[in-house]
Enzyme design. Structure first.
Site, PDB file in Angstrom:
ATOM      1  NE  ARG A  46       1.746  -4.509   6.277  1.00  0.00           N
ATOM      2  CZ  ARG A  46       0.139  -5.190   5.908  1.00  0.00           C
ATOM      3  NH1 ARG A  46      -0.126  -5.602   5.549  1.00  0.00           N
ATOM      4  NH2 ARG A  46      -0.427  -3.862   7.419  1.00  0.00           N
ATOM      5  CG  HIS A  53       0.156   1.283  18.657  1.00  0.00           C
ATOM      6  ND1 HIS A  53       1.719   0.790  19.283  1.00  0.00           N
ATOM      7  CD2 HIS A  53       0.711   0.354  17.060  1.00  0.00           C
ATOM      8  CE1 HIS A  53       2.452   0.145  18.352  1.00  0.00           C
ATOM      9  NE2 HIS A  53       1.678  -0.066  17.487  1.00  0.00           N
ATOM     10  CG  HIS A  65       8.599  -4.628  11.677  1.00  0.00           C
ATOM     11  ND1 HIS A  65       7.415  -4.927  10.355  1.00  0.00           N
ATOM     12  CD2 HIS A  65       7.762  -3.266  11.897  1.00  0.00           C
ATOM     13  CE1 HIS A  65       6.330  -3.588  10.513  1.00  0.00           C
ATOM     14  NE2 HIS A  65       6.815  -3.409  11.465  1.00  0.00           N
ATOM     15  CE  LYS A  91       2.867  -9.678   0.318  1.00  0.00           C
ATOM     16  NZ  LYS A  91       2.783  -9.054   1.425  1.00  0.00           N
ATOM     17  CE  LYS A 143       5.503   4.970   9.060  1.00  0.00           C
ATOM     18  NZ  LYS A 143       4.759   5.499   9.664  1.00  0.00           N
ATOM     19  NE  ARG A 185      -0.064  -7.724  -3.784  1.00  0.00           N
ATOM     20  CZ  ARG A 185      -0.934  -8.690  -2.367  1.00  0.00           C
ATOM     21  NH1 ARG A 185      -0.554  -8.341  -1.432  1.00  0.00           N
ATOM     22  NH2 ARG A 185      -1.907  -9.321  -3.167  1.00  0.00           N
ATOM     23  CD  GLU A 186       4.124  -9.215 -10.680  1.00  0.00           C
ATOM     24  OE1 GLU A 186       3.860  -8.598 -11.974  1.00  0.00           O
ATOM     25  OE2 GLU A 186       4.244  -7.900 -10.061  1.00  0.00           O
TER      26      GLU A 186
END
Length: 763
Positions: free
Chosen positions: A526, A652, A705, A21, A123, A18-19
């Site tokens: 994320r 939700h 977000h 991120k 999405k 995850r560099e």
């Protein structure tokens, strides 16, 4: 002797550790420079191209600092009007569209648009990857900026990579965008195509031979106007000097096969995992001068390919097509983790059954070698593969007779509430005594450094269960006290103990295993780590009751029990492929139902069962929707509807276009549904102009977000729009989604404004 070409449609961009991120989040906090961020990007690209160096063609342009669709919008000069006046650093403007603002330091000298409305996010087809929706108006104009893509092509060539640039095609780009003024977005095609042609010409001038142009909407139902758009687009683009590989994935072409075969491109890629039955038709209809690329390795799931069975099918195809056959994964490998070999402590029995991105490329090489040089050239690899496939098939851990017996007891009555909504609502109103416009949150609160440290220490054995439980209870108490101080009406415990809304439950269910480094990008920085559903599912013990009852003991206000629903657990897992998904979903439903009933028995009066991914599982063709919705809605109802009338069930959903399935959502019969609406400016509520939704709704007013803090006035305005469509007595006030990714200094003022907005609305 054949000469099968191998290529890839895209590679995970976030990094094995995850560099990207961590580099992004450091830059956004103002702790590192743009040069440091771009250096990490360059290092990742170089490493990922090296991983793919054995391929004949390697994707370039699939790397992105946030989202490939947003990258294309900037390449095409299609920027939202609200950021067009910014003349500073392009990367900072890019992040403003992506997340509402850029790096902390960049805002000091960008007063014109330091904080803006972030682009709408939804999405990517039926995946859990989110893209930034292109925005159009009748006045939209396009202008080319090919610098990002050309720079990456130059980097790849300097590394000795045979680059195949990847772009989203013009028809799909228009189809997945939104006309903000209700104009006809297809009318923009005429002025969009010259910009695409200029881009392809620039790539040709840079020495590029092949360009992969992704048109996944070809696997959806298209009107005649959109079919004609394909003909118009590719007639124009065929005049450029590059060779076009038109790529589709995620589904079948069906009635669009003839259209695909007539388009004047040099090659066509078919997802042969989802559309294997269409390969023979394409072989027959595709002109003899076209390449046929087949996606023969599943790019969406992590199970090892049965290479011997695949070769049984593929060898006759290769014999007929010869050099015209290319092979690849079915879609971009963006949707799977990077490297299984990073998993040093993985379940020893299950690990040989799996393949992550690098292992999928190894599988591709084995298949190509077998086709080019015969199976004997890879006999050891094929033998090992056969053993792994057979071991999985015979494993007693995969099949549990007790779970299968429980499925046989499911009856329609399990999915029915005892009374209709109106009768339940009266009992819930009397019990809960909530004000008009009641306020709540979606479930999670910030995952602080202290929470992460305690979890890390516990997993490493540095603290025991008692110390870990004490640390989590302290964080839960903090969340409860903050909510009481804010004046929220229905509280949550904050989910301090949960690493992820799906993985947390999977860890407590039989039939799951977990990776340590199996991260997959969801959007921007994320990442999620989908659990691996390998066998029949059962619930040995209660999963949330102790945490929820502890939180309830701290307050006299109602405390929501927080669960993830069966459909979302299914859709956000890597799911076994040896039985129908519906069967696995029913197994999950029975497990969640048992938890719901235990929460009710413990005195929890409000229970939220999140189904954030309900729409995500929809087939891409509307004609196939109902079969999915039947078992998905029934699974939710089985999990939720065993409770008494006075127990209030919430669900939700977030960041999905669900207007077209609103009738099915109503059939779920949740007492309260909370939904994302702030980024779309309540546009998602337009459906209620024509559909009389019978139960209560909480349209989100706080875009979690984005780091921007919404004002009270803005939230009041959003709720007033909602009240034009839904009676005020059935409206709740809440954020769009959970708050785990935000920081307390952002959350507290935002929620304070939200509570103030509710009070204003009541007045």
């Amino acid at each position: 002797m054949s000469n099968i070409t191998t290529h890839n449609l895209g590679f995970p961009r976030i990094g094995a550790k995850r560099e990207l991120k961590f580099a992004l989040e450091s830059y956004w906090r103002g702790e590192s420079s743009k040069d440091q961020l771009t250096s990490v990007g360059a290092e990742l690209r170089q490493r990922h191209w090296a991983h793919q160096a054995k391929l004949d063609l390697v994707p370039v342009g699939d790397f992105s600092f946030y989202d490939q669709v947003l990258d294309l919008s900037f390449t095409l000069g299609n920027l939202p009007e609200r950021v067009q006046s910014f003349h500073g650093d392009t990367l900072d403007n890019y992040f403003r569209v992506a997340r509402g603002r850029s790096a902390a330091g960049a805002e000091d000298h960008a007063a014109c648009c330091g904080g803006v409305a972030a682009g709408e996010m939804t999405k990517w087809f039926d995946t859990n990857y989110h893209y930034i929706v292109p925005e159009f108006t009748a006045a939209t104009a396009f202008s080319l900026d090919a610098s990002r893509l050309l720079a990456q092509v130059a980097e790849a060539k300097a590394q000795g990579i045979k680059a195949k640039p990847v772009i989203v095609g013009p028809v799909t780009y228009l189809a997945i965008g939104k006309a903000k003024d209700n104009s006809n977005k297809l009318a923009l095609l005429e002025q969009l195509l010259p910009v695409y042609a200029d881009l392809l010409t620039a790539l040709a001038a840079a020495g590029v031979e092949w360009v992969q142009i992704d048109e996944p909407i070809l696997v959806t139902e298209l009107s005649s106007e959109w079919q004609d758009a394909f003909r118009t687009a590719y007639a124009a683009l065929s005049k450029t000097k590059v060779k076009l590989l038109l790529a589709t994935y995620f589904g079948q072409l069906q009635e669009n096969i003839a259209l695909a075969c007539e388009l004047p491109v040099h090659g066509f890629h078919l997802d042969a995992i989802n559309a294997q039955a269409e390969v023979a038709t394409l072989q027959a209809q595709l002109p003899q001068d076209r390449v046929l690329s087949l996606g023969v390795i599943n790019g969406r799931n992590i199970w090892k390919t049965d290479l011997n069975t695949l070769l049984d099918w593929l060898e006759p195809v290769a014999k007929q097509l010869g050099d015209r056959l290319w092979i690849a994964p079915s879609c971009s490998l963006l949707h799977v983790p990077v490297d299984l070999n990073s998993e040093l402590s993985f379940d020893a029995e299950v690990k040989p059954w799996l393949a992550f991105a690098l292992q999928k490329l190894d599988e591709l090489e084995i298949i190509a070698t077998a086709l080019n040089h015969g199976r004997d050239s890879v006999s050891a690899e094929l033998s090992a593969n056969r053993e792994a496939i057979e071991a999985r098939r015979l494993s007693p851990r995969v099949n549990n007779p007790a779970v299968k017996a429980a499925l046989a007891t499911i009856t329609p009555e399990l999915g029915q509430r005892r009374s209709a909504y109106t009768a339940r609502a009266d009992k819930q109103t009397a019990l809960l005594q909530l004000p008009k416009y009641p306020t709540t949150t979606i479930g999670s609160f910030p995952q602080t450094a202290e929470i992460r440290q305690a979890r890390s220490q516990f997993k490493a054995g540095q603290i025991d269960d008692t110390a870990y439980t004490a640390a989590m209870k302290a964080e839960i108490e903090r969340s409860v006290r903050e909510q009481e101080a804010l004046g929220l009406d229905v509280l949550v415990h904050g989910e301090a103990e949960r690493n992820d809304m799906v993985e947390y439950f999977g860890e407590q269910l039989d039939g799951y295993v977990f990776s340590r480094f199996g991260w997959v990008q969801s959007y921007g920085s994320r990442c999620v780590k989908p659990p691996i559903l390998f066998g029949d599912i059962s619930r040995p013990n209660a999963m949330t009751v102790a945490w929820t009852t502890f939180a309830q003991s701290l307050t006299a206000k109602p405390m929501k029990g927080m669960l993830t629903g069966p459909v979302t657990i299914l859709n956000w897992s890597f799911v076994r492929d040896d039985q129908p998904r519906s069967v696995s979903c029913y197994q999950l439903a029975l497990a969640i139902r048992a938890e719901v009933l235990d929460l009710e028995k413990a005195g929890v009066q409000v229970i939220q069962i999140d189904e954030a991914a309900l729409r995500e599982g929809l087939p891409l063709r509307q004609s196939q929707w109902q079969a999915y919705l039947d078992w998905a809605v029934e699974s939710f109802r089985i999990s939720a509807n065993g409770v008494g009338d006075a127990t209030q069930i919430h669900t939700h959903m977030c960041y999905s276009e669900f207007n077209d399935i609103i009738a099915s959502i109503a059939e779920m019969d949740a007492d309260v549904i909370t939904i994302e609406t702030s980024r779309s400016d309540m546009e998602l509520l337009d459906v209620f102009d024509h559909f009389n939704y019978p139960n209560q709704i909480g349209p989100g007013v706080y875009d979690i977000h984005s780091p921007n803090i919404p004002t009270e006035a803005h939230m009041v305005q959003l709720m007033q729009k909602a009240a034009e469509r839904i009676p005020a007595e059935r409206l709740w006030v809440n954020p769009d989604c959970g708050l785990k990714t935000r920081q307390w200094p952002e959350v507290l003022p935002a929620l304070r404004n939200m509570v103030a907005a509710a009070k204003t609305l009541r007045a």
